[in-house]
Design a protein around this motif. Structure first.
Motif, short mmCIF file in Angstrom:
data_model
loop_
_atom_site.label_atom_id
_atom_site.label_comp_id
_atom_site.label_asym_id
_atom_site.label_seq_id
_atom_site.Cartn_x
_atom_site.Cartn_y
_atom_site.Cartn_z
N ASN A 21 -4.48 6.63 -0.10
CA ASN A 21 -5.77 6.96 0.53
C ASN A 21 -5.85 6.36 1.95
O ASN A 21 -6.92 5.93 2.38
N SER A 22 -4.74 6.34 2.64
CA SER A 22 -4.71 5.72 3.98
C SER A 22 -3.42 6.16 4.66
O SER A 22 -2.64 6.92 4.09
N ASP A 67 0.86 -1.19 0.00
CA ASP A 67 0.00 0.00 0.00
C ASP A 67 0.89 1.24 0.00
O ASP A 67 1.81 1.33 0.81
N TYR A 81 -15.17 5.38 -12.66
CA TYR A 81 -14.84 4.40 -11.60
C TYR A 81 -15.51 3.05 -11.91
O TYR A 81 -14.84 2.00 -11.92
P1 NAD Z 1 -9.57 2.41 0.39
O1 NAD Z 1 -9.27 3.62 -0.40
O2 NAD Z 1 -9.86 2.55 1.83
O3 NAD Z 1 -8.39 1.34 0.23
C1 NAD Z 1 -7.66 1.20 -0.95
C2 NAD Z 1 -6.18 1.21 -0.57
O4 NAD Z 1 -5.39 1.02 -1.75
C3 NAD Z 1 -5.74 2.52 0.07
O5 NAD Z 1 -5.11 2.25 1.31
C4 NAD Z 1 -4.76 3.14 -0.93
O6 NAD Z 1 -3.73 3.84 -0.30
C5 NAD Z 1 -4.27 1.90 -1.70
N1 NAD Z 1 -3.87 2.16 -3.10
C6 NAD Z 1 -4.63 2.73 -4.07
N2 NAD Z 1 -3.92 2.77 -5.22
C7 NAD Z 1 -2.71 2.22 -4.96
C8 NAD Z 1 -1.56 1.98 -5.74
N3 NAD Z 1 -1.49 2.34 -7.03
N4 NAD Z 1 -0.49 1.39 -5.16
C9 NAD Z 1 -0.53 1.03 -3.85
N5 NAD Z 1 -1.60 1.22 -3.06
C10 NAD Z 1 -2.67 1.82 -3.62
O7 NAD Z 1 -10.78 1.65 -0.36
P2 NAD Z 1 -11.69 0.45 0.14
O8 NAD Z 1 -13.03 0.98 0.46
O9 NAD Z 1 -10.97 -0.34 1.13
O10 NAD Z 1 -11.83 -0.34 -1.23
C11 NAD Z 1 -11.03 -1.48 -1.51
C12 NAD Z 1 -11.43 -2.03 -2.87
O11 NAD Z 1 -12.83 -2.37 -2.85
C13 NAD Z 1 -11.27 -1.05 -4.03
O12 NAD Z 1 -10.83 -1.78 -5.16
C14 NAD Z 1 -12.67 -0.52 -4.24
O13 NAD Z 1 -12.87 -0.08 -5.56
C15 NAD Z 1 -13.50 -1.75 -3.93
N6 NAD Z 1 -14.87 -1.45 -3.52
C16 NAD Z 1 -15.09 -0.60 -2.46
C17 NAD Z 1 -16.39 -0.30 -2.09
C18 NAD Z 1 -16.67 0.66 -0.97
O14 NAD Z 1 -17.79 1.19 -0.90
N7 NAD Z 1 -15.75 0.91 -0.06
C19 NAD Z 1 -17.47 -0.90 -2.77
C20 NAD Z 1 -17.20 -1.76 -3.81
C21 NAD Z 1 -15.89 -2.03 -4.18
#
Ligand code: NAD
Ligand code: WQD
Length: 346
Positions: A41-42, A37, A156
């Motif tokens: 976004n964290s 990670d 998205y």
């Molecule tokens: P989030 O943003 O909390 O977690 C995603 C993590 O990925 C973050 O910590 C970010 O720093 C990391 N990240 C992003 N791009 C990166 C990169 N290029 N290299 C390294 N790290 C990277 O999101 P989430 O809610 O935990 O979502 C996780 C997955 O689930 C995503 O693929 C999202 O599209 C999918 N999803 C989420 C939801 C929702 O409502 N939360 C619903 C359906 C699907």
């Protein structure tokens, strides 16, 4: 924990769903876990929270998965990897509308790179985070895995449709490689302890963090986006699902692949409770568990909102022997506990 145990790579492990999945993996399995990670976004604090809940330290490789060279170098540290759960992606619908190329680049390049890694290291078990947004506006409910995609409503959602196709096709033409696509409906709530949860960086777009931040006095008032839809109380209907139930499904999907129980090389599962809940019902549940009235008003409809969507979850229940454990009140109470925990942390 022995380093000889097989390792599961969790991309996006510092994020909302990835961190809860790591907690369940640590609780339910003996695998070593390595997160990748870049904290886009964290923050690294997530791993302190995971440690507070599980007593275990998790290694994170701080690298942008879109940077193949850096990824290849970092991955050399991972011993005996047997599975990848790929969460890392950007996930904001409005941000993707404002900057589509940011989303196409990050979500697609990272997916292709992590598949390259799986090929190079001969990792044959792969789970991809998809979303109910792939269905777009549907004509009949509940949605099954066979419901055809409508045109994506946002860049998205388009990255998730394309991501699914990439994983499906790559799987089809890669002997010995197996994958699961999990289509989450509306993940909400926090770890039942309240020590880990969703951390929206800016003003939240999603309903539940908006509710808890309003109740905590961070935001002034929640606007319900429309009460004149053709639904039982006029507000939109969604399938909210507790994040720990989502995490549990990942553990089950991983074991399903590792134990070779899958009937096809690529399997798609809807991950929802199967129950539609209206915005006003969600607010009432929050008010009940938090024992306070929420400051909200009825406002105009939000552009692009689907009126009603919820899952048929028969397949995931049958194939993975998965059942949601948490109800709407549990989702709201855990989200509220987390909001209060954040206040204490400051
Ligand atoms: P989030 O943003 O909390 O977690 C995603 C993590 O990925 C973050 O910590 C970010 O720093 C990391 N990240 C992003 N791009 C990166 C990169 N290029 N290299 C390294 N790290 C990277 O999101 P989430 O809610 O935990 O979502 C996780 C997955 O689930 C995503 O693929 C999202 O599209 C999918 N999803 C989420 C939801 C929702 O409502 N939360 C619903 C359906 C699907
Ligand atoms: C839920 C309901 C709003 C905020 C989004 C993505 C989807 C998926 C999940 C990633 C709707 C209403 C909301 C507010 C409100 N994410 N609402 N006032 O739109 O179902 O789905 O998150 O894959 O792709 O689009 O979730 O939480 O924004 O909205 O009345 O301030 O709450 O109208 O009915 P949505 P949401």
């Amino acid at each position: 924990m022995s380093n000889q145990n097989p390792t599961i790579i969790v991309t996006g492990g510092a994020g909302y769903i990835g961190s809860h999945t790591i907690i369940e993996l640590l609780k339910q399995t003996d695998y070593n876990i390595v997160s990748i990670d870049n904290y886009s976004n964290s923050t690294s604090k997530t791993f302190e929270r995971i440690q507070a809940i599980t007593g275990r330290e998790v290694k994170n490789l701080n690298v942008d998965i879109c940077n193949l060279e850096a990824l290849e170098l970092a991955i050399e540290q991972v011993k005996n990897p047997i599975g990848i759960i790929h969460f890392a992606a950007f996930k904001s619908v409005p941000q993707s509308v404002a900057d589509p190329l940011l989303y196409y680049h990050n979500n697609i390049a990272s997916l292709v790179n992590i598949l390259k890694i799986s090929k190079a290291l001969e990792i044959s078990n792969f789970i991809f985070s998809s979303s109910c947004s792939v269905y777009g506006n549907v004509e009949s409910l509940p949605v099954t895995e066979q419901t055809p995609f409508s045109k994506a409503e946002s860049p998205y959602a388009h990255t998730k449709q394309m991501g699914e196709e990439i994983v499906e096709n790559y799987t089809k033409f890669s002997s010995g490689f197996n994958s699961v696509l999990l289509r989450y409906f509306n993940p909400v709530g926090a770890h039942p302890t309240g020590f880990n949860g969703e951390l929206p960086r800016n003003r939240p777009d999603n309903l539940v963090p908006y509710i808890t931040q309003t109740a905590a006095g961070i935001l002034q008032q929640l606007t319900v986006f429309g009460d004149d839809y053709n639904t039982r109380d006029g507000s939109c209907i969604r399938d909210y699902i507790h994040v720990s139930d989502i995490a549990d499904a990942h553990v089950k999907a991983l074991n399903y692949l590792i134990e070779n129980k899958q009937k096809a090389q690529n399997t798609i599962f809807n991950l929802g409770t199967g129950e539609g809940v209206s915005v006003l019902e969600a607010i009432r549940s929050f008010e009940k568990v938090a024992q306070q009235k929420l400051n909200y008003k009825i406002g105009p409809r939000r552009a692009g909102d689907v009126i009603s969507i919820y899952a048929n979850n028969d397949l995931v229940k049958r194939e993975l022997n998965w059942e949601p454990k948490y109800n709407l009140d549990d989702m709201m109470l855990s989200a509220w506990k987390w909001q209060m925990h954040l206040k204490e942390e400051q």
